[in-house]
Write a protein that holds these residues in place. Structure first.
Motif, PDB file in Angstrom:
ATOM      1  N   SER A  94      46.712 -21.325 -95.911  1.00 48.10           N
ATOM      2  CA  SER A  94      46.936 -21.973 -94.826  1.00 48.10           C
ATOM      3  C   SER A  94      47.711 -22.573 -93.954  1.00 48.10           C
ATOM      4  O   SER A  94      48.151 -22.803 -92.968  1.00 48.10           O
ATOM      5  CB  SER A  94      46.003 -23.310 -95.222  1.00 48.10           C
ATOM      6  OG  SER A  94      46.619 -24.173 -95.947  1.00 48.10           O
ATOM      7  N   GLY A  95      49.489 -22.446 -95.384  1.00 48.67           N
ATOM      8  CA  GLY A  95      50.178 -22.544 -94.774  1.00 48.67           C
ATOM      9  C   GLY A  95      50.624 -24.326 -94.023  1.00 48.67           C
ATOM     10  O   GLY A  95      51.576 -24.588 -93.298  1.00 48.67           O
ATOM     11  N   ALA A  96      49.634 -25.172 -94.218  1.00 48.07           N
ATOM     12  CA  ALA A  96      49.026 -26.708 -93.597  1.00 48.07           C
ATOM     13  C   ALA A  96      49.928 -27.372 -94.550  1.00 48.07           C
ATOM     14  O   ALA A  96      50.160 -27.519 -96.233  1.00 48.07           O
ATOM     15  CB  ALA A  96      47.596 -26.722 -93.561  1.00 48.07           C
ATOM     16  N   PRO A  97      50.202 -28.611 -94.207  1.00 45.18           N
ATOM     17  CA  PRO A  97      50.929 -29.712 -94.508  1.00 45.18           C
ATOM     18  C   PRO A  97      49.990 -30.678 -95.489  1.00 45.18           C
ATOM     19  O   PRO A  97      48.614 -30.329 -95.128  1.00 45.18           O
ATOM     20  CB  PRO A  97      51.249 -31.063 -93.580  1.00 45.18           C
ATOM     21  CG  PRO A  97      51.637 -29.741 -91.981  1.00 45.18           C
ATOM     22  CD  PRO A  97      50.511 -28.774 -91.941  1.00 45.18           C
ATOM     23  N   ILE A  98      50.180 -30.712 -96.877  1.00 47.50           N
ATOM     24  CA  ILE A  98      49.501 -31.601 -97.345  1.00 47.50           C
ATOM     25  C   ILE A  98      49.911 -32.635 -97.599  1.00 47.50           C
ATOM     26  O   ILE A  98      50.853 -33.757 -97.916  1.00 47.50           O
ATOM     27  CB  ILE A  98      49.521 -30.925 -98.586  1.00 47.50           C
ATOM     28  CG1 ILE A  98      50.858 -30.889 -99.763  1.00 47.50           C
ATOM     29  CG2 ILE A  98      48.993 -29.076 -98.589  1.00 47.50           C
ATOM     30  CD1 ILE A  98      51.302 -29.685-101.342  1.00 47.50           C
ATOM     31  N   GLY A 107      44.841 -27.362 -95.423  1.00 49.11           N
ATOM     32  CA  GLY A 107      44.091 -27.273 -94.164  1.00 49.11           C
ATOM     33  C   GLY A 107      43.145 -26.414 -94.405  1.00 49.11           C
ATOM     34  O   GLY A 107      43.366 -25.840 -95.867  1.00 49.11           O
ATOM     35  N   ALA A 108      42.168 -25.460 -94.001  1.00 48.81           N
ATOM     36  CA  ALA A 108      41.163 -24.161 -94.173  1.00 48.81           C
ATOM     37  C   ALA A 108      41.496 -23.161 -93.867  1.00 48.81           C
ATOM     38  O   ALA A 108      42.790 -23.008 -93.829  1.00 48.81           O
ATOM     39  CB  ALA A 108      40.584 -24.560 -92.853  1.00 48.81           C
ATOM     40  N   ARG A 390      51.986 -15.041 -91.209  1.00 53.00           N
ATOM     41  CA  ARG A 390      51.746 -14.487 -90.316  1.00 53.00           C
ATOM     42  C   ARG A 390      50.720 -13.246 -90.966  1.00 53.00           C
ATOM     43  O   ARG A 390      50.303 -12.370 -90.112  1.00 53.00           O
ATOM     44  CB  ARG A 390      53.088 -13.433 -89.346  1.00 53.00           C
ATOM     45  CG  ARG A 390      54.131 -15.033 -88.829  1.00 53.00           C
ATOM     46  CD  ARG A 390      55.625 -13.609 -88.763  1.00 53.00           C
ATOM     47  NE  ARG A 390      55.516 -12.677 -88.014  1.00 53.00           N
ATOM     48  CZ  ARG A 390      56.341 -11.880 -87.296  1.00 53.00           C
ATOM     49  NH1 ARG A 390      57.492 -11.734 -88.170  1.00 53.00           N
ATOM     50  NH2 ARG A 390      56.032 -10.858 -86.625  1.00 53.00           N
ATOM     51  N   LEU A 391      51.301 -13.009 -91.881  1.00 52.76           N
ATOM     52  CA  LEU A 391      50.663 -11.850 -92.607  1.00 52.76           C
ATOM     53  C   LEU A 391      49.370 -12.057 -92.811  1.00 52.76           C
ATOM     54  O   LEU A 391      48.026 -11.807 -92.236  1.00 52.76           O
ATOM     55  CB  LEU A 391      50.855 -12.062 -94.538  1.00 52.76           C
ATOM     56  CG  LEU A 391      50.004 -11.328 -95.036  1.00 52.76           C
ATOM     57  CD1 LEU A 391      49.479  -9.267 -94.761  1.00 52.76           C
ATOM     58  CD2 LEU A 391      50.325 -11.250 -97.003  1.00 52.76           C
ATOM     59  N   TYR A 392      48.822 -13.671 -92.854  1.00 50.56           N
ATOM     60  CA  TYR A 392      47.246 -13.921 -92.583  1.00 50.56           C
ATOM     61  C   TYR A 392      46.656 -13.550 -91.030  1.00 50.56           C
ATOM     62  O   TYR A 392      45.396 -12.787 -91.040  1.00 50.56           O
ATOM     63  CB  TYR A 392      47.341 -15.245 -92.823  1.00 50.56           C
ATOM     64  CG  TYR A 392      47.023 -15.430 -94.643  1.00 50.56           C
ATOM     65  CD1 TYR A 392      47.721 -14.470 -95.666  1.00 50.56           C
ATOM     66  CD2 TYR A 392      48.012 -16.820 -94.563  1.00 50.56           C
ATOM     67  CE1 TYR A 392      47.703 -15.323 -96.448  1.00 50.56           C
ATOM     68  CE2 TYR A 392      48.210 -16.851 -96.161  1.00 50.56           C
ATOM     69  CZ  TYR A 392      49.230 -16.402 -97.099  1.00 50.56           C
ATOM     70  OH  TYR A 392      48.938 -16.713 -97.971  1.00 50.56           O
TER      71      TYR A 392
END
Length: 416
Positions: A94-98, A107-108, A390-392
């Protein structure tokens, strides 16, 4: 369910997926995760096509280099903030902050973003499999649920993980109705009645005609199925080609992983789902490998030293990817194979067991329905924009799910 244009209903646009020819097999997406990284000196690939050379970790993929895309240099900036297994895994997809302090907030994940868009086209929106139980403890201020899950349905809810092969098998084949099994009209009937009360008489007539035409098409499809006719693309298997696994979790990790690999392949072959994740182990894993003669130390502890045994365990995990790819490649779908129509991503949350997440290990197998040029190596280590997300974005695009932004990325990788 999309509606025709109505004079009394304002339309602001809607998300859609790219149209697909009725005779074209769908694109599938699978993510395989191996925790704790890999041997520092043997995770590499260089060259292209028949001249591609592989490090020893990737040796099991030797026969698949023409179907492979080796990607280096991508990273997840948020994962660098904690520098511990949980903080590097909880947002891998997700690349989201945790959140720290034992809280759960991430993040989803991108697989679930795809599943939420496409999941109603198959019996199961996504298949989420694992080979090691979740750990609810807290380690260095981060919940270890982060290191136990890669697929997240929402920022506070990891997608339920299926560890039992028999239950995963039943989920594919038990005869229970899901939304995809029902009539489209039966599913949306209540919403249609609510809409009808708020539109003009002309629009009510147009809506009734539209719903009648949809019902007519559904009945024709049902009748064709009864007569045994093939209308467009159909799954390559109508029923399971493997016996139902035994109850419980196999004591042999090799057997456990192989069963889960078989179930993933079976899910794609039968078109029961088009999105899957397989977590082969946890980050900070406690698995041991007696069948490899490596039973004296856990996977996590072994990862901190680049020994011959560590390389042997690495290759065992890569063998699972190779097995899935070869089984899909043996499944013919018209002029192509199920592997040609798939994207299999193999990854970890760190490059090496020394918690090095400054770049992440990534291998893609399959051509994504002809949308990926394989037999290449790509290096983004010198790129100023090397976000894993970016890959996602690129992979979501190839599944027909388009987003302007995901995680910390606002553009896909044009080379993928």
């Amino acid at each position: 369910m999309a509606l025709p244009w109505l004079e009394s209903a304002r339309v602001w646009g809607y998300d859609t997926v790219e149209p697909r020819n009725a005779n074209q097999a769908p694109t599938r997406l699978a993510v395989l995760f191996c925790g704790n990284g890999f041997h520092a000196g043997e995770w590499w690939a260089s060259g292209d096509g028949a001249n591609m050379e592989l490090g020893k970790v990737l040796e099991p993929l030797r026969d698949l280099t023409d179907r492979m895309l080796f990607i280096s240099g991508l990273y997840n900036e948020e994962a660098l903030k904690g520098n511990i297994h949980s903080s590097q895994t909880g947002n891998l997809l997700s690349g989201a902050p945790i959140a720290s302090g034992g809280d759960i907030r991430s993040g989803a994940s991108f697989d679930q973003v795809v599943a939420q868009s496409l999941g109603n086209t198959t019996k199961i929106p996504s298949l989420v499999l694992g080979c090691e139980k979740s750990n609810p403890a807290v380690h260095k201020n981060y919940s270890m649920l982060y290191s136990s899950h890669i697929s997240w349905a929402s920022p506070t809810a990891p997608t339920p993980l299926e560890l039992y092969p028999a239950l995963a098998f039943d989920r594919l084949f038990k005869d229970s109705a899901s939304q995809a099994d029902k009539s489209v009209l039966d599913t949306v009937l209540a919403s249609a009645h609510d809409l009808r009360r708020n539109i003009s008489v002309n629009d009510q007539r147009k809506l009734d005609e539209y719903l009648d035409s949809v019902r007519h098409v559904e009945r024709r499809i049902d009748d064709a199925g009864t007569r045994g006719e093939l209308q467009g693309w159909k799954p390559t298997l109508r029923e399971s080609n493997m016996p139902r696994p035994s109850e419980g979790i196999p004591q042999d990790i090799s057997e456990h992983m192989r069963l889960m690999c078989d179930i993933l392949v079976l899910a794609f072959q039968t078109d029961t789902t088009r999105i899957a994740t397989l977590k082969l182990n946890n980050d900070h894993s406690a698995l041991r490998f007696p069948h490899l003669g490596v039973d004296y130390i856990t996977h996590h502890l072994l990862s901190h030293s680049d020994t011959p045994d560590w390389l042997k365990v690495n290759q065992f995990f890569v063998e699972q990817l190779a097995y899935i790819a070869k089984r899909l490649d043996a499944t013919q779908e018209g002029e192509h194979t199920a592997l040609d129509n798939s994207m299999l991503m193999f990854c970890s949350s760190m490059l090496t067991g020394q918690h090095d997440a400054t770049q992440l290990p990534v291998v893609l197998l399959g051509q994504g329905g002809g949308k990926i040029q394989t037999g290449r190596t790509l290096d983004y280590s010198q790129s100023p924009n090397r976000q894993m997300c970016r890959l996602y974005l690129s992979m979501m695009d190839k599944m027909g799910v388009h987003r302007d932004r995901f995680g910390d990325a606002d553009e896909p990788l044009s080379e993928v």
